[in-house]
Design an enzyme around this catalytic site. Sequence first.
Site, PDB file in Angstrom:
ATOM      1  N   ARG A 113     -11.373  -0.608  -5.889  1.00 26.32           N
ATOM      2  CA  ARG A 113     -11.195   0.078  -4.601  1.00 26.32           C
ATOM      3  C   ARG A 113     -11.143  -0.936  -3.465  1.00 26.32           C
ATOM      4  O   ARG A 113     -12.058  -1.721  -3.268  1.00 26.32           O
ATOM      5  CB  ARG A 113     -12.333   1.075  -4.369  1.00 26.32           C
ATOM      6  CG  ARG A 113     -12.176   1.829  -3.062  1.00 26.32           C
ATOM      7  CD  ARG A 113     -13.226   2.919  -2.897  1.00 26.32           C
ATOM      8  NE  ARG A 113     -13.194   3.426  -1.541  1.00 26.32           N
ATOM      9  CZ  ARG A 113     -12.273   4.254  -1.058  1.00 26.32           C
ATOM     10  NH1 ARG A 113     -11.312   4.685  -1.850  1.00 26.32           N
ATOM     11  NH2 ARG A 113     -12.307   4.644   0.200  1.00 26.32           N
ATOM     12  N   LYS A 114     -10.035  -0.918  -2.717  1.00 26.23           N
ATOM     13  CA  LYS A 114      -9.946  -1.777  -1.558  1.00 26.23           C
ATOM     14  C   LYS A 114     -11.055  -1.394  -0.574  1.00 26.23           C
ATOM     15  O   LYS A 114     -11.315  -0.217  -0.421  1.00 26.23           O
ATOM     16  CB  LYS A 114      -8.566  -1.640  -0.885  1.00 26.23           C
ATOM     17  CG  LYS A 114      -7.418  -2.085  -1.761  1.00 26.23           C
ATOM     18  CD  LYS A 114      -6.069  -1.864  -1.097  1.00 26.23           C
ATOM     19  CE  LYS A 114      -5.758  -0.377  -1.049  1.00 26.23           C
ATOM     20  NZ  LYS A 114      -4.481  -0.051  -0.413  1.00 26.23           N
TER      21      LYS A 114
ATOM     22  N   THR B 115      -2.873   1.046  -4.322  1.00 22.79           N
ATOM     23  CA  THR B 115      -3.278   2.179  -3.497  1.00 22.79           C
ATOM     24  C   THR B 115      -4.630   2.768  -3.880  1.00 22.79           C
ATOM     25  O   THR B 115      -4.900   2.995  -5.060  1.00 22.79           O
ATOM     26  CB  THR B 115      -2.178   3.287  -3.536  1.00 22.79           C
ATOM     27  OG1 THR B 115      -2.577   4.397  -2.745  1.00 22.79           O
ATOM     28  CG2 THR B 115      -1.863   3.743  -4.942  1.00 22.79           C
ATOM     29  N   ASN B 116      -5.479   2.975  -2.883  1.00 24.82           N
ATOM     30  CA  ASN B 116      -6.695   3.762  -3.087  1.00 24.82           C
ATOM     31  C   ASN B 116      -6.278   5.224  -3.132  1.00 24.82           C
ATOM     32  O   ASN B 116      -5.487   5.666  -2.292  1.00 24.82           O
ATOM     33  CB  ASN B 116      -7.676   3.580  -1.919  1.00 24.82           C
ATOM     34  CG  ASN B 116      -8.422   2.267  -1.970  1.00 24.82           C
ATOM     35  OD1 ASN B 116      -8.428   1.575  -2.970  1.00 24.82           O
ATOM     36  ND2 ASN B 116      -9.066   1.927  -0.863  1.00 24.82           N
TER      37      ASN B 116
ATOM     38  N   ASP C 237      -1.856  -0.732   5.788  1.00 22.21           N
ATOM     39  CA  ASP C 237      -1.985  -0.140   7.124  1.00 22.21           C
ATOM     40  C   ASP C 237      -3.428  -0.054   7.596  1.00 22.21           C
ATOM     41  O   ASP C 237      -3.698   0.526   8.640  1.00 22.21           O
ATOM     42  CB  ASP C 237      -1.339   1.247   7.155  1.00 22.21           C
ATOM     43  CG  ASP C 237      -2.076   2.266   6.301  1.00 22.21           C
ATOM     44  OD1 ASP C 237      -2.578   1.888   5.220  1.00 22.21           O
ATOM     45  OD2 ASP C 237      -2.144   3.440   6.699  1.00 22.21           O
TER      46      ASP C 237
ATOM     47  N   ASP D 177       0.884  -1.160   0.000  1.00 20.08           N
ATOM     48  CA  ASP D 177       0.000   0.000   0.000  1.00 20.08           C
ATOM     49  C   ASP D 177       0.929   1.219   0.000  1.00 20.08           C
ATOM     50  O   ASP D 177       2.090   1.121   0.392  1.00 20.08           O
ATOM     51  CB  ASP D 177      -0.883  -0.026   1.257  1.00 20.08           C
ATOM     52  CG  ASP D 177      -1.796   1.173   1.368  1.00 20.08           C
ATOM     53  OD1 ASP D 177      -2.322   1.632   0.336  1.00 20.08           O
ATOM     54  OD2 ASP D 177      -1.982   1.656   2.495  1.00 20.08           O
ATOM     55  N   ARG D 178       0.436   2.377  -0.450  1.00 20.29           N
ATOM     56  CA  ARG D 178       1.298   3.557  -0.484  1.00 20.29           C
ATOM     57  C   ARG D 178       1.223   4.333   0.824  1.00 20.29           C
ATOM     58  O   ARG D 178       2.105   4.240   1.659  1.00 20.29           O
ATOM     59  CB  ARG D 178       0.952   4.463  -1.671  1.00 20.29           C
ATOM     60  CG  ARG D 178       2.073   5.474  -1.953  1.00 20.29           C
ATOM     61  CD  ARG D 178       1.655   6.540  -2.925  1.00 20.29           C
ATOM     62  NE  ARG D 178       0.884   7.568  -2.219  1.00 20.29           N
ATOM     63  CZ  ARG D 178       0.561   8.739  -2.742  1.00 20.29           C
ATOM     64  NH1 ARG D 178       0.909   9.031  -3.983  1.00 20.29           N
ATOM     65  NH2 ARG D 178      -0.140   9.609  -2.049  1.00 20.29           N
ATOM     66  N   ASP D 179       0.154   5.107   1.003  1.00 21.16           N
ATOM     67  CA  ASP D 179       0.043   5.984   2.176  1.00 21.16           C
ATOM     68  C   ASP D 179      -0.072   5.156   3.451  1.00 21.16           C
ATOM     69  O   ASP D 179      -0.977   4.356   3.612  1.00 21.16           O
ATOM     70  CB  ASP D 179      -1.168   6.908   2.026  1.00 21.16           C
ATOM     71  CG  ASP D 179      -1.074   7.785   0.783  1.00 21.16           C
ATOM     72  OD1 ASP D 179      -0.011   8.394   0.574  1.00 21.16           O
ATOM     73  OD2 ASP D 179      -2.054   7.837   0.026  1.00 21.16           O
TER      74      ASP D 179
ATOM     75  N   TYR E  14      -4.335  12.396   1.957  1.00 20.07           N
ATOM     76  CA  TYR E  14      -4.373  12.870   0.567  1.00 20.07           C
ATOM     77  C   TYR E  14      -3.036  13.475   0.116  1.00 20.07           C
ATOM     78  O   TYR E  14      -2.996  14.560  -0.458  1.00 20.07           O
ATOM     79  CB  TYR E  14      -5.531  13.850   0.346  1.00 20.07           C
ATOM     80  CG  TYR E  14      -6.848  13.293   0.802  1.00 20.07           C
ATOM     81  CD1 TYR E  14      -7.455  12.257   0.100  1.00 20.07           C
ATOM     82  CD2 TYR E  14      -7.469  13.764   1.954  1.00 20.07           C
ATOM     83  CE1 TYR E  14      -8.660  11.707   0.538  1.00 20.07           C
ATOM     84  CE2 TYR E  14      -8.674  13.227   2.399  1.00 20.07           C
ATOM     85  CZ  TYR E  14      -9.257  12.199   1.680  1.00 20.07           C
ATOM     86  OH  TYR E  14     -10.433  11.656   2.097  1.00 20.07           O
TER      87      TYR E  14
END
Length: 177
Positions: free
Chosen positions: A108-109, A51-52, A134, A9-11, A20
């Site tokens: 979308r997760k 990533t969403n 996360d 995942d990214r963020d 954001y």
Amino acid sequence: MNQKCLFLDRDGVINIDYGYVHKIKDFHFIEGIFDIANKAIGQGYIIIVITNQSGIGRGLFSAEQFKTITEWMVEQFRKQDILITDVYYSPFHPTHGVGKYKKVDNTRKPSPGMIIKAAKDFNIDLKKSIFVGDKLSDMEAGFSAGVRTNILFDSKRESSQNNYYQISTLNQIELYL
């Protein structure tokens, strides 16, 4: 399918999640991400980001801004001799999206659409792969897609659940490679 993948995942996993994140000046890598990515590649994993990005769908930033920061992020990994094979993102949100972005979408997760598409695109064996996120929605997406090892990164606590592991530092991922 024969490749194994470290899905990230990214963020909240690659960078600190300030909410954001879409500007390079606000993108701060989480300690240990380059080390664990390098170790994963050494173990024969490819790396794909899942990533969403509902900030696009909400109108908070553009797809072009996301593309710019993504190219910069991938380049930062490249400077560490780490190849990010691809980045999959979902700009949709079922209630807060605007226009074409306001919809339920299987990318979308917690839906597994991005992982399944990546598995098809890159001949990935999900039973040999790892997904690190996360949020519980990340764990649900990985589990639904058939990813063997799902790891919840939460720096506040560490535990293990029925269908995922929980870690408090990124270096603990090495235990599962």
